[in-house]
Write a protein that holds these residues in place. Structure first.
Motif, short mmCIF file in Angstrom:
data_model
loop_
_atom_site.label_atom_id
_atom_site.label_comp_id
_atom_site.label_asym_id
_atom_site.label_seq_id
_atom_site.Cartn_x
_atom_site.Cartn_y
_atom_site.Cartn_z
N GLY A 63 25.28 6.70 32.33
CA GLY A 63 25.45 6.39 33.74
C GLY A 63 24.59 7.24 34.62
N TRP A 64 23.95 8.19 34.11
CA TRP A 64 23.13 9.18 34.89
C TRP A 64 21.86 8.82 34.85
CZ3 TRP A 64 25.06 14.30 32.48
CH2 TRP A 64 26.44 14.40 32.57
N ALA A 65 21.12 8.72 36.19
CA ALA A 65 19.94 8.23 36.20
C ALA A 65 19.03 8.77 37.64
CB ALA A 65 19.65 6.73 36.38
N ASN A 66 17.98 9.16 37.87
CA ASN A 66 17.62 9.59 38.84
C ASN A 66 17.06 8.49 39.75
OD1 ASN A 66 17.52 12.28 37.85
ND2 ASN A 66 15.41 12.01 37.09
N ILE A 67 17.46 8.34 40.93
CA ILE A 67 17.50 6.95 41.81
C ILE A 67 16.72 7.79 43.01
CG2 ILE A 67 18.11 5.14 43.19
CD1 ILE A 67 20.32 5.09 40.80
#
Length: 270
Positions: A63-67
């Motif tokens: 669930g970790w992402a650079n947005i």
């Protein structure tokens, strides 16, 4: 005791350096927990423990992402540091893995500071590369590029080396001194974070057509006699069946125009 030999320690630092590079490159995915923890477990002679920890942390990192301007927690530092702590602790039980998993979360957040620091320093390197490009110095551009990548690798390799320098007895004593309520809390908290990370992924990919397969996965997983290989074979078989049905299409709305999603057409009829 779980002392790490000099050769193993060097290999762990190498893995940590590659994980730091992949945090930017995303080519070989060494920064992913399932890869980083498995490799550290392999080079230290505790492959099973590394795989178990990596699998648990991977569910969180899904669930970790650079947005936009929001930077995700540092999965590379969390994976490497948690794996080193687990290995040096010498206890590979479920509770010990839960503790390492709980420690990984604040480490991942702390890794954001190192990421910000390295990227700030890299700004000057970018200006140097721009100047070299204006002068037509391609070799200079490449040097600045490699220097920036090296900083990303050192961002993980240096903390890993510092953790390895801590005596094994000190790590074990610190883990043994933790009260039962804290160990239990970290296990519960780690499990909750895993559930949240997995739920975020499901929320992104959940469609009306996917939910039946999601339910089937839980049913098959509850059958204790089916191994992971068996579950994988079932998943591949269902995927192939779905693809073959998709090529044939469906009736859609009681015999109207067919779409490429037969299951969706069936659900539309209801």
């Amino acid at each position: 005791m779980s002392d790490i030999s000099i050769i193993s320690a060097i290999l762990v630092v190498v893995v940590a350096f590659l994980a730091g590079l992949e945090g930017i490159l995303d080519q070989f995915q060494f920064h992913q927990p399932i890869i980083a923890c498995t490799l550290i477990g392999l080079v230290t002679g505790h492959l099973e423990a590394g795989v178990m920890l990596g699998g648990s942390l991977q569910l969180i990192a899904l669930g970790w992402a650079n947005i936009g301007a929001a930077v995700a927690p540092d999965a590379a530092l969390a994976s490497v540091a948690a794996a080193i702590i687990l290995i040096k602790g010498g206890d590979f039980s479920r509770d010990a893995i839960g503790v390492a998993q709980g420690v990984a979360i604040p480490l991942a957040v702390a890794g954001l500071f190192l990421t910000t620091l390295v990227r700030t320093v890299s700004v000057s390197l970018v200006h140097g590369a721009d100047k070299a490009a204006k002068e037509g110095n391609i070799a200079g551009v490449e040097r600045f590029h490699l220097m920036a990548l090296a900083l990303q690798g050192l961002r993980i390799a240096i903390p890993a080396a510092l953790l390895l320098a801590i005596p094994t007895e000190a790590v074990q004593s610190a883990l043994e001194a933790m009260p039962d309520w804290l160990i239990g809390g970290m296990n519960v908290g780690g499990g909750m974070v895993v559930a949240v990370g997995y739920a975020m992924v499901i929320n992104m990919m959940a469609t009306r057509e996917v939910w039946p397969f999601f339910a089937l996965g839980f049913v098959f997983a509850a059958i204790g006699d089916i191994t992971l290989i068996g579950l994988g074979a079932i998943g591949v078989a269902i995927a192939l069946i779905y693809l073959n049905l998709s090529k044939k299409g469906g009736s859609g709305n009681g015999g109207g125009s067919a779409s490429n999603d037969p299951i969706g057409d069936i659900l539309e009829d209801y």
